[in-house]
Write a protein that holds these residues in place. Structure first.
Motif, PDB file in Angstrom:
ATOM      1  N   GLN A 252       1.025  -1.087  -0.214  1.00 52.93           N
ATOM      2  CA  GLN A 252       0.230  -0.137  -0.133  1.00 52.93           C
ATOM      3  C   GLN A 252       0.666   1.296  -0.050  1.00 52.93           C
ATOM      4  OE1 GLN A 252      -2.282  -1.224   3.405  1.00 52.93           O
ATOM      5  NE2 GLN A 252      -3.878  -0.500   2.360  1.00 52.93           N
ATOM      6  N   PHE A 253       1.986   1.228   1.220  1.00 54.75           N
ATOM      7  CA  PHE A 253       2.593   2.530   1.025  1.00 54.75           C
ATOM      8  C   PHE A 253       3.756   2.014   2.174  1.00 54.75           C
ATOM      9  CE2 PHE A 253       0.266   2.764   5.022  1.00 54.75           C
ATOM     10  CZ  PHE A 253       0.924   2.963   5.798  1.00 54.75           C
ATOM     11  N   ALA A 254       4.817   3.263   1.238  1.00 55.10           N
ATOM     12  CA  ALA A 254       6.253   3.061   2.221  1.00 55.10           C
ATOM     13  C   ALA A 254       6.580   4.668   3.271  1.00 55.10           C
ATOM     14  CB  ALA A 254       7.668   2.618   1.788  1.00 55.10           C
ATOM     15  N   VAL A 255       7.297   4.270   4.172  1.00 55.28           N
ATOM     16  CA  VAL A 255       7.356   5.483   4.782  1.00 55.28           C
ATOM     17  C   VAL A 255       9.077   5.918   4.724  1.00 55.28           C
ATOM     18  CG1 VAL A 255       7.758   6.511   7.444  1.00 55.28           C
ATOM     19  CG2 VAL A 255       5.700   5.774   6.755  1.00 55.28           C
ATOM     20  N   ASP A 256       9.315   6.879   3.691  1.00 54.21           N
ATOM     21  CA  ASP A 256      11.027   6.509   3.274  1.00 54.21           C
ATOM     22  C   ASP A 256      11.127   7.564   4.051  1.00 54.21           C
ATOM     23  OD1 ASP A 256      13.245   7.191   2.265  1.00 54.21           O
ATOM     24  OD2 ASP A 256      12.545   8.144   0.458  1.00 54.21           O
ATOM     25  N   GLN A 257      12.150   7.318   4.746  1.00 53.65           N
ATOM     26  CA  GLN A 257      13.302   8.895   5.613  1.00 53.65           C
ATOM     27  C   GLN A 257      14.383   8.357   5.142  1.00 53.65           C
ATOM     28  OE1 GLN A 257      15.596   6.280   9.270  1.00 53.65           O
ATOM     29  NE2 GLN A 257      14.840   4.287   8.648  1.00 53.65           N
ATOM     30  N   GLN A 258      14.882   8.494   4.186  1.00 52.56           N
ATOM     31  CA  GLN A 258      15.830   9.089   3.750  1.00 52.56           C
ATOM     32  C   GLN A 258      17.364   8.622   4.267  1.00 52.56           C
ATOM     33  OE1 GLN A 258      14.946  12.464   0.599  1.00 52.56           O
ATOM     34  NE2 GLN A 258      14.483  12.847   3.174  1.00 52.56           N
ATOM     35  N   PRO A 259      17.490   7.036   3.938  1.00 59.59           N
ATOM     36  CA  PRO A 259      18.577   6.476   4.469  1.00 59.59           C
ATOM     37  C   PRO A 259      19.755   7.344   3.386  1.00 59.59           C
ATOM     38  CG  PRO A 259      17.626   4.789   3.479  1.00 59.59           C
ATOM     39  CD  PRO A 259      16.970   5.934   3.825  1.00 59.59           C
ATOM     40  N   TYR A 260      19.907   7.364   1.913  1.00 61.39           N
ATOM     41  CA  TYR A 260      21.233   8.098   1.863  1.00 61.39           C
ATOM     42  C   TYR A 260      21.198   9.426   1.899  1.00 61.39           C
ATOM     43  CZ  TYR A 260      23.834   9.388  -2.162  1.00 61.39           C
ATOM     44  OH  TYR A 260      24.384  10.576  -3.545  1.00 61.39           O
ATOM     45  N   LEU A 261      20.255  10.382   2.418  1.00 56.38           N
ATOM     46  CA  LEU A 261      19.936  11.172   2.863  1.00 56.38           C
ATOM     47  C   LEU A 261      20.908  11.341   4.532  1.00 56.38           C
ATOM     48  CD1 LEU A 261      20.131  14.379   2.527  1.00 56.38           C
ATOM     49  CD2 LEU A 261      18.108  14.405   3.583  1.00 56.38           C
ATOM     50  N   GLN A 262      21.185  10.262   5.002  1.00 61.75           N
ATOM     51  CA  GLN A 262      21.199  10.292   6.628  1.00 61.75           C
ATOM     52  C   GLN A 262      22.746   9.890   6.441  1.00 61.75           C
ATOM     53  OE1 GLN A 262      18.820   7.024   8.483  1.00 61.75           O
ATOM     54  NE2 GLN A 262      17.457   8.148   8.489  1.00 61.75           N
ATOM     55  N   GLY A 263      23.133   9.469   6.143  1.00 61.22           N
ATOM     56  CA  GLY A 263      24.389   8.896   6.123  1.00 61.22           C
ATOM     57  C   GLY A 263      25.833  10.045   5.016  1.00 61.22           C
ATOM     58  N   TYR A 264      24.940  10.619   3.869  1.00 62.78           N
ATOM     59  CA  TYR A 264      25.399  12.206   3.232  1.00 62.78           C
ATOM     60  C   TYR A 264      25.505  12.902   4.573  1.00 62.78           C
ATOM     61  CZ  TYR A 264      26.130  15.654   0.195  1.00 62.78           C
ATOM     62  OH  TYR A 264      26.891  16.403  -0.695  1.00 62.78           O
ATOM     63  N   LEU A 265      24.357  13.474   4.729  1.00 68.41           N
ATOM     64  CA  LEU A 265      24.884  14.413   6.246  1.00 68.41           C
ATOM     65  C   LEU A 265      25.681  14.209   7.628  1.00 68.41           C
ATOM     66  CD1 LEU A 265      20.782  15.913   6.000  1.00 68.41           C
ATOM     67  CD2 LEU A 265      22.596  17.095   5.163  1.00 68.41           C
ATOM     68  N   ALA A 266      25.613  13.181   8.327  1.00 65.88           N
ATOM     69  CA  ALA A 266      26.622  12.380   8.845  1.00 65.88           C
ATOM     70  C   ALA A 266      28.121  12.706   8.794  1.00 65.88           C
ATOM     71  CB  ALA A 266      26.131  10.789   9.225  1.00 65.88           C
ATOM     72  N   VAL A 267      28.158  12.218   7.089  1.00 68.67           N
ATOM     73  CA  VAL A 267      29.545  12.633   6.543  1.00 68.67           C
ATOM     74  C   VAL A 267      30.266  13.961   6.543  1.00 68.67           C
ATOM     75  CG1 VAL A 267      31.433  12.022   5.184  1.00 68.67           C
ATOM     76  CG2 VAL A 267      30.257  10.494   6.086  1.00 68.67           C
ATOM     77  N   ASP A 268      28.614  14.842   6.600  1.00 69.37           N
ATOM     78  CA  ASP A 268      28.983  16.208   5.206  1.00 69.37           C
ATOM     79  C   ASP A 268      29.209  17.062   7.041  1.00 69.37           C
ATOM     80  OD1 ASP A 268      29.896  17.923   3.175  1.00 69.37           O
ATOM     81  OD2 ASP A 268      27.709  18.830   3.695  1.00 69.37           O
ATOM     82  N   SER A 269      28.467  16.760   7.856  1.00 65.75           N
ATOM     83  CA  SER A 269      28.515  17.363   8.920  1.00 65.75           C
ATOM     84  C   SER A 269      29.821  17.211  10.090  1.00 65.75           C
ATOM     85  CB  SER A 269      27.040  17.365   9.983  1.00 65.75           C
ATOM     86  OG  SER A 269      27.267  16.261  10.457  1.00 65.75           O
ATOM     87  N   LEU A 270      30.362  16.032   9.534  1.00 62.60           N
ATOM     88  CA  LEU A 270      31.660  16.578  10.373  1.00 62.60           C
ATOM     89  C   LEU A 270      32.792  17.133   9.717  1.00 62.60           C
ATOM     90  CD1 LEU A 270      31.899  12.487  11.514  1.00 62.60           C
ATOM     91  CD2 LEU A 270      31.655  14.628  12.951  1.00 62.60           C
ATOM     92  N   TRP A 271      32.676  16.644   8.314  1.00 63.69           N
ATOM     93  CA  TRP A 271      33.810  17.901   7.366  1.00 63.69           C
ATOM     94  C   TRP A 271      33.472  19.117   7.259  1.00 63.69           C
ATOM     95  CZ3 TRP A 271      32.994  20.858   2.992  1.00 63.69           C
ATOM     96  CH2 TRP A 271      34.020  21.829   2.598  1.00 63.69           C
TER      97      TRP A 271
END
Length: 336
Positions: A277-296
């Motif tokens: 019926q549906f999926a709830v998208d938490q955007q895992p690609y974005l989570q990994g990207y932001l975590a690394v970019d934030s440390l930089w």
């Protein structure tokens, strides 16, 4: 139903900085520039970002497609920023804690970590902070990251997401929802089902399965659906489990519908076909990207997303048959 914890699944791999990092190193060598690492206390200087080393350490199990999306996002940020990224995962909390200790011993410049089992991570996170290593959280631990002293957090508020699912099920006229938890003790998964129960007007029950064993998942879920024909909604907490649930529903001769948290390319196809019926998208690609970019950003410019007091939310967003086409091409490319 009592089930033993999933078997320990541990893997390590290293992704070296991309071509941009190599070019920066060559330029630094030609110019005679030395090591000029920059922390948050330096103002206006140029960091030697090619020498920054970041470790992404998760509780992922073996061959989990969700975590491949997290990893891809992290690798994209590492390539952009010209840093060296180490990725390692261990589904056993003691093993994940040791990964953090190993990263401290390697004197990395920053650590991104999941807090699926916050108590197990408290001591190693404190050790990282004592060693002067900035730590950010992602995906799991939205209720624990501040108390453990992490700089930032990137992820979905699972309680809010679960409550949104419960409300959506009300609109779909569901009466009896089975929430399938594939990892006992994972705070994020428990919060999702608790959120569903909070807003759903019908009956909600949790079913614990051995997520690392697809055959066992199918057997337990099929048996429960056969036992209770009144179950009209199966809510899974991962894309691959939704696909398994579609088969279990058919095998049980059940009329239940399937909905899920999280997304991948196969799940997109199932939504388009009307099997989910549906999926709830938490955007895992974005989570990994932001975590690394934030440390930089923290190391090179002293930036702290959310001011260190509020999480940066990456979801929830509903993907249904009416809007799935908008994300289909990204899912096919392996980034959604």
């Amino acid at each position: 139903m009592n089930t033993p914890p999933p078997p320990r699944a541990r893997s390590r791999s290293v992704s070296v900085a991309a071509l941009a990092a190599v070019v920066l190193l060559l330029l630094a060598g030609c110019s005679g520039a030395g090591d000029s690492r920059l922390d948050s206390g330096t103002d206006g200087a140029q960091a030697d970002t090619a020498r920054l080393r970041i470790a992404l350490l998760t509780h992922a199990g073996k061959d989990d497609s969700f975590w491949e999306l997290v990893r891809k996002g992290a690798e994209a940020a590492a390539a952009k920023d010209g840093v060296e990224l180490t990725y390692a995962n261990d589904s056993d909390p003691a093993g994940q804690a040791q990964l953090v200790r190993d990263a401290i011993g390697d004197r990395v410049d920053g650590i991104a970590v999941t807090l699926a089992k916050p108590a197990a991570m408290r001591a190693p996170v404190a050790a990282a902070r004592a060693a002067g290593i900035p730590v950010v959280g992602l995906n799991s631990g939205i209720d624990a990251w501040k108390s453990q002293g992490l700089l930032e957090y990137f992820g979905q508020d699972e309680s809010v997401a679960g409550a949104a699912v419960g409300t959506k099920l009300n609109g779909l006229k569901a009466k009896h929802a089975l929430c399938v938890i594939h990892e006992r003790g994972n705070v994020a998964l428990e919060a999702r089902c608790a959120g569903v129960r909070k807003t759903f007007g019908g009956e909600t029950e949790n079913l614990y399965v051995e997520g690392t064993d697809p055959d066992a998942v199918d057997a337990v879920l099929t048996a429960r659906l056969r036992q209770d024909p009144g179950i009209d909604e199966v809510v899974t907490l991962g894309a691959q489990f939704a696909l398994d649930a579609v088969g279990s529903v058919k095998a049980a001769g059940s009329k239940a519908q399937v909905a899920t948290f999280d997304l991948n390319n196969d799940l997109v196809k199932a939504i388009r076909a009307g099997n989910v019926q549906f999926a709830v998208d938490q955007q895992p690609y974005l989570q990994g990207y932001l975590a690394v970019d934030s440390l930089w950003l923290y190391k090179t410019n002293g930036n702290i997303s959310g001011g260190g007091v509020a999480p940066v939310l990456t979801g929830p967003a509903f993907v249904t048959r009416t809007n799935v086409a908008a994300v289909a091409k990204f899912a096919a490319a392996g980034t959604r």
